[in-house]
Design a protein around this motif. Structure first.
Motif, PDB file in Angstrom:
ATOM      1  N   TYR A 128      26.967  36.623  42.004  1.00  0.00           N
ATOM      2  CA  TYR A 128      28.040  36.417  41.028  1.00  0.00           C
ATOM      3  C   TYR A 128      27.994  34.979  40.550  1.00  0.00           C
ATOM      4  N   TYR A 130      30.147  32.449  39.047  1.00  0.00           N
ATOM      5  CA  TYR A 130      31.573  32.205  38.786  1.00  0.00           C
ATOM      6  C   TYR A 130      31.689  31.003  37.865  1.00  0.00           C
ATOM      7  N   ARG A 132      33.923  28.707  35.244  1.00  0.00           N
ATOM      8  CA  ARG A 132      35.321  28.420  34.924  1.00  0.00           C
ATOM      9  C   ARG A 132      35.656  28.942  33.532  1.00  0.00           C
ATOM     10  N   VAL A 170      28.154  37.762  35.618  1.00  0.00           N
ATOM     11  CA  VAL A 170      28.918  36.565  35.266  1.00  0.00           C
ATOM     12  C   VAL A 170      30.399  36.893  35.462  1.00  0.00           C
ATOM     13  N   HIS A 171      31.104  36.033  36.164  1.00  0.00           N
ATOM     14  CA  HIS A 171      32.535  36.259  36.449  1.00  0.00           C
ATOM     15  C   HIS A 171      33.308  35.073  35.893  1.00  0.00           C
ATOM     16  N   LYS A 172      34.263  35.370  35.036  1.00  0.00           N
ATOM     17  CA  LYS A 172      34.980  34.290  34.364  1.00  0.00           C
ATOM     18  C   LYS A 172      36.214  33.860  35.135  1.00  0.00           C
ATOM     19  N   GLY A 173      36.335  32.557  35.385  1.00  0.00           N
ATOM     20  CA  GLY A 173      37.528  32.040  36.036  1.00  0.00           C
ATOM     21  C   GLY A 173      38.680  31.959  35.048  1.00  0.00           C
ATOM     22  N   LEU A 189      37.206  35.429  43.268  1.00  0.00           N
ATOM     23  CA  LEU A 189      36.273  36.499  42.908  1.00  0.00           C
ATOM     24  C   LEU A 189      36.841  37.856  43.329  1.00  0.00           C
TER      25      LEU A 189
ATOM     26  N   TYR C  40      31.799  45.370  41.059  1.00  0.00           N
ATOM     27  CA  TYR C  40      32.407  44.866  42.284  1.00  0.00           C
ATOM     28  C   TYR C  40      32.628  45.984  43.292  1.00  0.00           C
ATOM     29  N   ALA C  45      38.897  43.200  42.684  1.00  0.00           N
ATOM     30  CA  ALA C  45      38.033  42.142  42.166  1.00  0.00           C
ATOM     31  C   ALA C  45      37.918  42.183  40.654  1.00  0.00           C
ATOM     32  N   LEU C  48      40.868  39.590  37.573  1.00  0.00           N
ATOM     33  CA  LEU C  48      40.759  38.499  36.601  1.00  0.00           C
ATOM     34  C   LEU C  48      40.086  38.966  35.315  1.00  0.00           C
ATOM     35  N   PRO C  49      38.956  39.665  35.403  1.00  0.00           N
ATOM     36  CA  PRO C  49      38.355  40.168  34.163  1.00  0.00           C
ATOM     37  C   PRO C  49      39.292  41.090  33.374  1.00  0.00           C
ATOM     38  N   TRP C  52      41.719  39.153  31.447  1.00  0.00           N
ATOM     39  CA  TRP C  52      41.092  38.549  30.265  1.00  0.00           C
ATOM     40  C   TRP C  52      41.033  39.556  29.116  1.00  0.00           C
ATOM     41  N   TYR C  87      46.892  31.039  37.822  1.00  0.00           N
ATOM     42  CA  TYR C  87      45.841  30.528  36.951  1.00  0.00           C
ATOM     43  C   TYR C  87      46.419  30.021  35.637  1.00  0.00           C
ATOM     44  N   TYR C  90      46.110  31.984  31.751  1.00  0.00           N
ATOM     45  CA  TYR C  90      46.797  33.192  31.274  1.00  0.00           C
ATOM     46  C   TYR C  90      48.166  32.802  30.739  1.00  0.00           C
TER      47      TYR C  90
END
Lengths: 437, 523, 178
Positions: A128, A130, A132, A170-173, A189, C40, C45, C48-49, C52, C87, C90
């Motif tokens: 992954y 990660y 930002r 790709v994992h977006k923070g 994550l 995932y 998990a 967060l995505p 978004w 976070y 958001y």
């Protein structure tokens, strides 16, 4: 390579060679520049062989901790029947640091290659990255590059036709400095608040999703293909002071300096030459006053210390600071150290995750005291209190954000005490600067 | 039980041996040393975030969090060394800077862990010269009030709801010193077990709205007892002030309720303080019931029972002792006994083995059934015409009224005189379970003692005492003077209770012999 | 601290709270979520995505959206809210059409970031940090280190990253916005 400026002759552009080169971003362009030879080679080696080479090279984590990479990889036990994970720490949020950003937006395939080799070496089938949330361009570029890599069969179910699976996601923070801490990154994550975890257990035993995990910085991983291509001896030879510091390092230079940018030099480079020659010295009409050499979490250096430093892990420690992430923040004589230290404390207060008492309360409290001193409402007793609080915030918490807040305060009061006393006795900032009310 | 695998370490100069994996904090408990802490709780996953429990371990460079560090062989630990004390003092200072000086108006005063440790080890003066942080209080729903300013962010409440209640309705919101505990609007703390967050909160941040401003903790008398409101038999503490039960709190018992009580149980204590009580023995004189003394009332009751069968409607809230004596009355007169039990929805606490608010909302259903009383929704159906109906503190329903007329006489032994039983010829005043000592048998066959928390009104006596004397008047000579003696006679007579005594039962209870089947439930 | 979050005062903001809530995860976005879930080992998990996706679709994350995400991922709304509030990126309230974040941490601070902030507040009409401009076009907040320290001062306009902004070129930057 001094990007966005021209490469300085005294630099050693390896990782930064293609900064600014748009063609380097594409798979074809990267292959033309020698890309993915190392991955092909690695997939034909045994993981243990790869780890030996990396150990030999002396590569150390470039995110800030400087932990020997080969040793870190060797902590992962192969054949335990559990899924292993590689987490690429692209959360770059340490003030003063902006090197991983450049690596990702100019040479995304370099990172993919390094990550794929790393994943293979530690027995992970999933990596992954990660990144930002604020890194819009790196996210876009890395996303496109990963797509290309999948399409070309470089990664995926059948990496380079070897039958081995390497998945890269790709994992977006979403905006949290603390997610750059390895265990907080894993929590983030997993879809949780980015709270750092207590260690033990260590990530190599129980990390992401409770499984054995290795976390590596972007810069660290992009060095790996070069080491496999050129051999560990080549990397080790780039070491001009302490033998424990080898290879090249990207230093992100910013603040009051003629040519801010990312510069790549070999370990042991003289810092004085770096600041005055390579980076162009102070802005016109100004003199340097102080420098933080490794991102805001390392002690501030006086110019006397900085000018005596040889740039490697041991060299910075010998001169009252640390190499850290290599984020060089330069302050000239127009800056008020009290104001800047107050602003740094405010940064840490904003980023504290809120778990540990000392950090949650201490980062905010020290910020308020510092801002009050900056406004001219401080007392000598406040300096005692700041020193005492900083001491209590060091070595007492789950992670080192608390220590990082204390560090500029301790080094600031120690090395620039006169500026603090001037604010207190004069009841105003002697430079006429104002902090946030 | 010395085991070759045990780990031996020294804590504050005391050697202690513990199982591998034991934390330093738990090892210290076993050595008799309490390491001050907030976020740690034996029923919850370790957080290690409050940093109060940092102890000095010889040869280790940093202080170690005792709750999150495993004990290792040969460790030498100091809890009260200068370094450890200094560190705890600093944690207390950090906690106190924004904590409001609310002690004079805060319910938690007197039982507050922040107060306790601050007095013992905290700084005498605060060094904050800036304004304190302020957040308004929030009603979380259920019985819970959140006083945000007082919160020390130990997150015990969040972890409890998440892992023990397995109903994640509490969260930590925001970050840094802006962090607070939060609920999602519209999804508040209506979980049956939510009130436990009030108990586990170390400070006055989570308060019981029911208990708000009612009493100071040092004004309370505390009595170990059992929650009587369902058949689980959770161990409890009854807290009284001026002879009123004002609060019920959990008493820990790893075999029954661990550290918890449900809201339906803990908040239902007001009936123990009822004032509409029968306070003196009453005897029918014509169309009135007149107060008299025990002797006269008992004599009259015995007279009516002579030659008749007694049908006993025995509340499943009565103690084993009382039900035992009632069963002897039933036997003596060749009669029968029955009861109805109120039911409600069951609400398990998923994180604890075999713990739930039980469907049967009475303390001693198992005891009643064991002692021969039939559980049925129509208890009076079994009464023969002409029987003497003895109502032993049992509630009467609409459906029962018609059957009352079939009894030749009604004797009430209870805390209140039901409206529909005003035709009783004798009314004997009894104590409720808060006003006596006794035992209950929970649904798993665990016999547990409860103790007297308040004095009963007027001339009230426990049911077992009244029935014992009644049996004497009936020629049995069976009177016992103490609950303990009464229990002993039960233990001698009934195999399920063989070998048990108040001594063996103690304060943690005792399982019945060879018997752990759940009581059969209807439906 | 720092006014980096949009302020709780939404009196200037465009209110959409009274409208009927339309689910986000339908059609294309549902497919996107399904695909994400394959990356995932746990549903959590994908949180967060998923958030978004919501913010990209709606511009902010409402409580109704939190409830929808919670249902999709077998979480509780309280849990999702705890994550959302952790976070910085958001938004929990509607913000101006252009949400502008300006880095003011020390490396940019010593390079004139405060002047850039001042210029932006003036020229957008926002006048104070965290407030949305009267025409609803802009919200300006401070951000912590955006990781482009050598290109001081970087700003973000929604998802667009603009480097080397100073009080001199603020008007240029703003004029390029549609």
């Amino acid at each position: 390579m001094g990007f966005p400026h021209k490469s300085h002759p005294r630099e050693t552009p390896i990782l930064s060679r293609y900064f600014g080169d748009a063609e380097a971003r594409t798979l074809e362009g990267w292959k033309k520049r020698g890309g993915y030879r190392a991955l092909e080679k690695a997939l034909g080696m045994a993981p243990a062989e790869i780890i030996t080479e990396i150990k030999e090279s002396g590569l150390r984590g470039r995110g800030g901790a400087g932990f020997p990479t080969g040793m870190k990889w060797s902590f992962m036990k192969h054949g335990d029947g559990k899924p292993h994970y590689l987490c690429v720490n692209a959360d770059e949020s340490e003030p003063g640091t902006f090197k991983d950003r450049e690596i990702m937006r100019w040479t995304p395939h370099a990172l993919i290659e390094g990550a794929a080799i790393g994943a293979y070496a530690i027995g992970a089938e999933t990596a992954y990255i990660y990144i930002r949330g604020e890194f819009t361009e790196p996210l876009r570029v890395m996303g496109a590059a990963v797509k290309e890599a999948y399409a070309a069969g470089i990664v995926g179910k059948n990496a380079m036709g070897t039958g081995k699976r390497i998945d890269v996601h790709v994992h977006k923070g979403a905006g949290a400095y603390i997610c750059g801490e390895e265990t907080a990154l894993m929590n983030s994550l997993e879809g949780k608040r980015g709270n750092p975890r207590i260690k033990p257990p260590f990530p190599a035993v129980a990390g992401a999703f409770g499984m054995p995990t290795t976390i590596n910085n972007v810069e660290t991983l992009t060095a790996v293909p070069h080491i496999l291509n050129e051999g560990p001896a080549w990397y080790k030879a780039m070491s001009h002071s302490s033998p424990k510091s080898t290879g090249s390092k990207l230093f992100s230079v910013c603040g009051n300096i003629a040519r801010p940018g990312n510069y790549e030099v070999e370990m042991g480079f003289p810092f004085k030459d770096f600041l005055y020659d390579v980076c162009g010295g102070p802005p016109p009409g100004r003199r340097f006053k102080a420098v933080i050499p490794g991102g805001s979490s390392v002690p501030i250096q006086t110019m006397a210390e900085a000018e005596a430093t040889l740039m490697d892990y041991e060299g910075f420690i010998a001169q009252g600071s640390m190499l850290g992430s290599g984020g060089v923040i330069v302050f000239d004589d127009s800056q008020c150290m009290v104001k800047q230290i107050a602003r740094l404390a405010r940064f840490y207060a904003h980023e504290s995750c809120a778990q540990c008492t000392q950090c949650r309360e201490g980062t905010a409290w020290t910020t308020r005291i510092l801002e009050r001193i900056e406004r001219g409402q401080g007392t000598m007793e406040d300096l005692e209190t700041l020193s005492s609080l900083s001491k209590n915030m060091t070595g007492t918490t789950i992670c080192v954000l608390s220590d990082s807040c204390a560090t500029p305060i301790i080094s600031g009061i120690s090395k620039f005490r006169d500026e603090f006393e001037a604010h207190i006795k004069g009841k105003r900032c002697p430079m006429g600067a104002t902090a946030a009310a | 039980m010395a085991d070759g695998q045990q780990i031996t370490l020294t804590i504050e100069g005391r050697q202690v041996s513990v199982a591998p994996g034991t934390s330093i904090l738990e090892a210290a408990k076993q050595a008799g040393v309490l390491v001050p802490h907030y976020c740690y709780h034996p029923g919850l996953p370790v957080a290690g975030s409050c940093r109060m429990c940092l102890v000095e371990v010889e040869k280790a460079p940093k202080l170690a969090p005792a709750c999150a560090t495993a004990a290792t062989e040969g460790q030498v630990v100091h809890v009260f060394s200068e370094r450890a004390l200094e560190q705890r003092k600093s944690v207390l200072e950090f906690l106190l800077i924004n904590h409001p000086l609310d002690c004079p108006i805060c319910d938690k005063a007197g039982e507050c862990e922040l107060q306790d440790y601050a007095y013992r080890e905290g700084p005498a003066q605060g060094r904050l010269r800036d304004p304190k942080r302020f957040n308004p209080a929030e009603d979380f729903g259920g019985d819970v009030l959140y006083v945000t300013n007082r919160c020390i962010m130990c997150t015990r409440c969040v972890r409890f709801m998440d892992t023990v209640a397995q109903d994640t309705v509490l969260n930590v919101s925001e970050r840094g010193d802006r962090a607070v505990i939060g609920v999602f609007e519209g999804k508040e703390l209506t979980n049956e077990w939510a009130g436990n967050v009030i108990d586990i909160c170390p400070v006055g941040a989570l308060l019981s709205k029911d208990f708000l401003n009612k009493a100071r903790s040092w004004e309370l008398d505390r009595t170990p007892s059992i929650c009587p409101n369902c058949s689980q038999g959770c161990n409890a503490i009854f807290e009284t002030r001026d002879n009123q039960v004002v609060r019920m709190r959990p008493r820990s018992n790893t075999e029954v309720n661990q550290y918890y009580l449900c809201d339906s149980g803990r908040l239902d204590y007001r009936w123990m303080n009822r004032t509409d009580r029968v306070e003196a023995p009453l005897l029918r004189r014509g169309d009135r019931l007149a107060a008299t003394d025990w002797d006269e009332a008992l004599r009259a009751a015995a007279l009516h029972l002579n030659g008749k069968r007694a049908f006993v409607l025995a509340s499943p809230m009565l103690s084993n002792e009382s039900l035992w004596m009632l069963s002897r009355l039933v036997e003596k007169t060749g009669g029968k006994g029955a009861f109805r039990v109120r039911r409600g929805p069951e609400a398990p606490l998923p994180g604890v083995k075999d713990l739930a608010l039980r469907a049967e909302r009475a303390a001693n259903v198992r005891g009643a059934e064991l002692l021969g009383f039939t559980k049925t929704d129509t208890p009076l159906a079994g009464m023969g015409d002409g029987d003497v109906l003895v109502i032993a503190d049992h509630e009467l329903a609409e459906a029962d009224i018609a059957d009352l007329a079939r009894a030749s006489a009604i004797i009430v032994i209870g805390t209140v005189l039901p409206e529909t039983a005003r035709q009783a010829i004798v009314v004997l005043p009894s104590t409720n379970m808060a006003e006596e000592e006794g035992t209950f048998t929970n649904l798993r066959g665990r016999v547990q003692r409860y103790q007297q928390a308040r004095s009963g009104p007027g001339m009230s006596q426990p049911v077992w005492w009244a029935v014992g004397d009644l049996l004497t008047f009936l020629g049995e000579g069976a009177g016992h003077y103490t609950a303990s003696e009464t229990f002993d006679s039960l233990a001698q007579a009934r195999p399920e209770f063989t070998g048990m005594s108040y001594e063996t039962i103690g304060l943690k209870g005792q399982m019945m012999a060879s018997n752990s089947e759940p009581a059969r439930t209807i439906g | 601290m720092g006014g980096t979050r949009p302020g709780g005062d939404s009196s200037h903001a465009v209110h959409t709270k009274d409208e009927q809530y339309e689910p986000v995860f339908v059609g294309e976005m549902e497919r996107e979520l399904e695909e994400l879930l394959t990356h995932y080992p746990t549903k959590m998990a994908a949180l967060l995505p998923a958030l978004w996706i919501v913010q990209n679709a709606r511009g902010w994350v409402s409580e109704e959206a939190m409830t929808e995400v919670a249902e999709r991922l077998s979480l509780t709304p309280a849990y999702v809210k705890g994550v959302v509030t952790f976070y910085t990126m958001y938004h929990q309230h509607p913000v101006g059409k252009y949400f502008i974040q300006v880095c003011t941490t020390s490396p940019c601070g010593v390079c004139g970031a405060e002047d850039t902030v001042r210029a932006l507040l003036e020229q957008t009409g926002c006048r104070e940090l965290g407030a949305t401009s009267p025409d609803g076009r802009f919200t300006v907040v401070e951000a912590e280190c955006l990781g482009a320290c050598g290109f001081a001062t970087p700003i973000m306009i929604n998802e667009e990253f603009v480097e080397s902004v100073n009080e001199g070129n603020v008007s240029d930057v703003l004029s390029r916005l549609p």
